[in-house]
Scaffold this motif. Structure first.
Motif, mmCIF file in Angstrom:
data_model
loop_
_atom_site.group_PDB
_atom_site.id
_atom_site.type_symbol
_atom_site.label_atom_id
_atom_site.label_comp_id
_atom_site.label_asym_id
_atom_site.label_seq_id
_atom_site.Cartn_x
_atom_site.Cartn_y
_atom_site.Cartn_z
ATOM 1 N N PRO A 38 24.876 55.541 31.985
ATOM 2 C CA PRO A 38 24.590 55.554 30.554
ATOM 3 C C PRO A 38 24.274 56.955 30.027
ATOM 4 C CG PRO A 38 22.682 54.749 31.742
ATOM 5 C CD PRO A 38 23.762 54.970 32.762
ATOM 6 N N PHE A 39 24.600 57.179 28.781
ATOM 7 C CA PHE A 39 24.233 58.411 28.076
ATOM 8 C C PHE A 39 24.620 59.673 28.870
ATOM 9 C CE2 PHE A 39 21.470 55.609 25.523
ATOM 10 C CZ PHE A 39 21.748 56.090 24.246
ATOM 11 N N GLU A 72 30.723 56.876 29.466
ATOM 12 C CA GLU A 72 29.876 55.986 30.247
ATOM 13 C C GLU A 72 30.719 54.944 30.978
ATOM 14 O OE1 GLU A 72 29.303 56.785 26.991
ATOM 15 O OE2 GLU A 72 27.627 58.164 27.342
ATOM 16 N N ASN A 112 21.155 50.255 28.404
ATOM 17 C CA ASN A 112 21.667 49.848 27.093
ATOM 18 C C ASN A 112 21.441 48.367 26.862
ATOM 19 O OD1 ASN A 112 23.068 52.200 25.847
ATOM 20 N ND2 ASN A 112 24.238 52.161 27.750
ATOM 21 N N GLY A 153 19.569 52.021 24.880
ATOM 22 C CA GLY A 153 20.564 52.412 23.878
ATOM 23 C C GLY A 153 21.370 51.216 23.406
ATOM 24 N N GLU A 154 22.481 51.521 22.769
ATOM 25 C CA GLU A 154 23.293 50.455 22.164
ATOM 26 C C GLU A 154 24.324 49.896 23.167
ATOM 27 O OE1 GLU A 154 24.645 51.125 18.098
ATOM 28 O OE2 GLU A 154 26.649 50.527 18.722
ATOM 29 N N ALA A 155 25.259 50.736 23.557
ATOM 30 C CA ALA A 155 26.341 50.283 24.427
ATOM 31 C C ALA A 155 27.012 51.497 25.041
ATOM 32 C CB ALA A 155 27.375 49.501 23.612
ATOM 33 N N PRO A 156 27.640 51.317 26.199
ATOM 34 C CA PRO A 156 28.366 52.454 26.783
ATOM 35 C C PRO A 156 29.518 52.902 25.883
ATOM 36 C CG PRO A 156 28.206 50.589 28.336
ATOM 37 C CD PRO A 156 27.725 50.107 27.015
ATOM 38 N N GLY A 157 29.774 54.188 25.887
ATOM 39 C CA GLY A 157 30.960 54.736 25.223
ATOM 40 C C GLY A 157 32.011 55.045 26.293
ATOM 41 N N HIS A 196 18.921 56.789 16.955
ATOM 42 C CA HIS A 196 19.898 56.944 18.039
ATOM 43 C C HIS A 196 20.305 58.416 18.073
ATOM 44 C CE1 HIS A 196 23.449 56.580 20.511
ATOM 45 N NE2 HIS A 196 23.056 55.355 20.820
#
Ligand code: URA
Length: 226
Positions: A89-90, A83, A117, A76-80, A191
């Motif tokens: 992750p996710f 996360e 990510n 993926g892109e990056a932790p939110g 995504h």
């Protein structure tokens, strides 16, 4: 810093008790392939990493989850926020949708997939990771790939595709295509967050296209296994 010093940083003897002052703080100090023998060693360094400024604001570095022997890696892109809080992750809404997508072709997140990510730390306000942050973090991803040895790598969204392959084409153009990278099969896919904003399932809608792509992934996995 000399090469000798660099090698010492990653001497086996350091891994039992990670010496905080020896972990590279500068993104210019390379992390050569073969540095880590296990994902745990890598995770240990990620939790203390300050190769870019995101180390100052994260709660947890988010390294990965799933089966370390999985044939499929999802990047993926990056932790939110979720996360960053959990260290996994996710795990937010996008993650729940990703789980559904995986399950829709009878793949199991615990068995068939490892999720990670492009960068391991949350960018403030979930902004897109900066190229410098991606470069600083990339050695960790390359080491994850080397250690896990996945047959198939799915790149979710344009940032993952750019960060990993350097391919700047739009995701709508390249999604669903197989791209060979270092002897592995990579497929860019949408995504899951993008699908949350585009709920239609009409033919050629993003969700419909994702359904085509994940079926192609399942078919490729079956082909490789047989
Ligand atoms: N979006 C991502 O790209 N990665 C996560 O871990 C969560 C949301």
């Amino acid at each position: 810093m000399s090469d000798d010093k660099q090698l010492n940083l990653f001497d086996d003897s350091n891994f039992g008790e990670p010496a905080l002052e020896l972990i590279p703080k500068d993104a210019k100090i390379p992390i050569p392939p073969g540095t880590y023998q296990t994902i745990n060693q890598l995770a240990e360094h990620c939790q203390r990493c300050h190769r870019c400024g995101l180390g100052d604001t994260r709660t947890h570095a988010v390294v990965g989850r799933g089966n370390l022997q999985a044939p499929i890696m999802i990047v993926g892109e990056a932790p939110g926020q979720n996360e960053d809080e959990t260290g996994l992750p996710f795990v937010g809404k996008a993650g729940q949708l990703l789980e559904k997508i995986i399950a829709s072709v009878n793949l199991d997140t615990e068995r068939d997939v490892y999720i990670c990510n492009i960068i391991k730390c949350r960018p403030p306000n979930n902004r897109v990771p900066a190229p410098k942050e991606i470069e600083a973090c990339k050695p960790y991803l390359l080491e994850q790939i080397r250690l896990l040895n996945p047959k198939i790598i799915l790149l979710t969204g344009a940032t993952a595709v750019r960060g990993m392959l350097g391919d700047k084409r739009g995701i709508t153009t390249i999604r669903g295509t197989w791209i060979e990278w270092e002897g592995r099969l990579c497929m860019p896919i949408f995504h899951p967050s993008y699908l949350l904003y585009n709920p239609s399932r009409e033919p050629n809608s993003p969700k419909w296209l994702m359904w085509q792509d994940i079926q192609a992934v399942r078919a490729k996995l079956d082909e490789i296994r047989n």
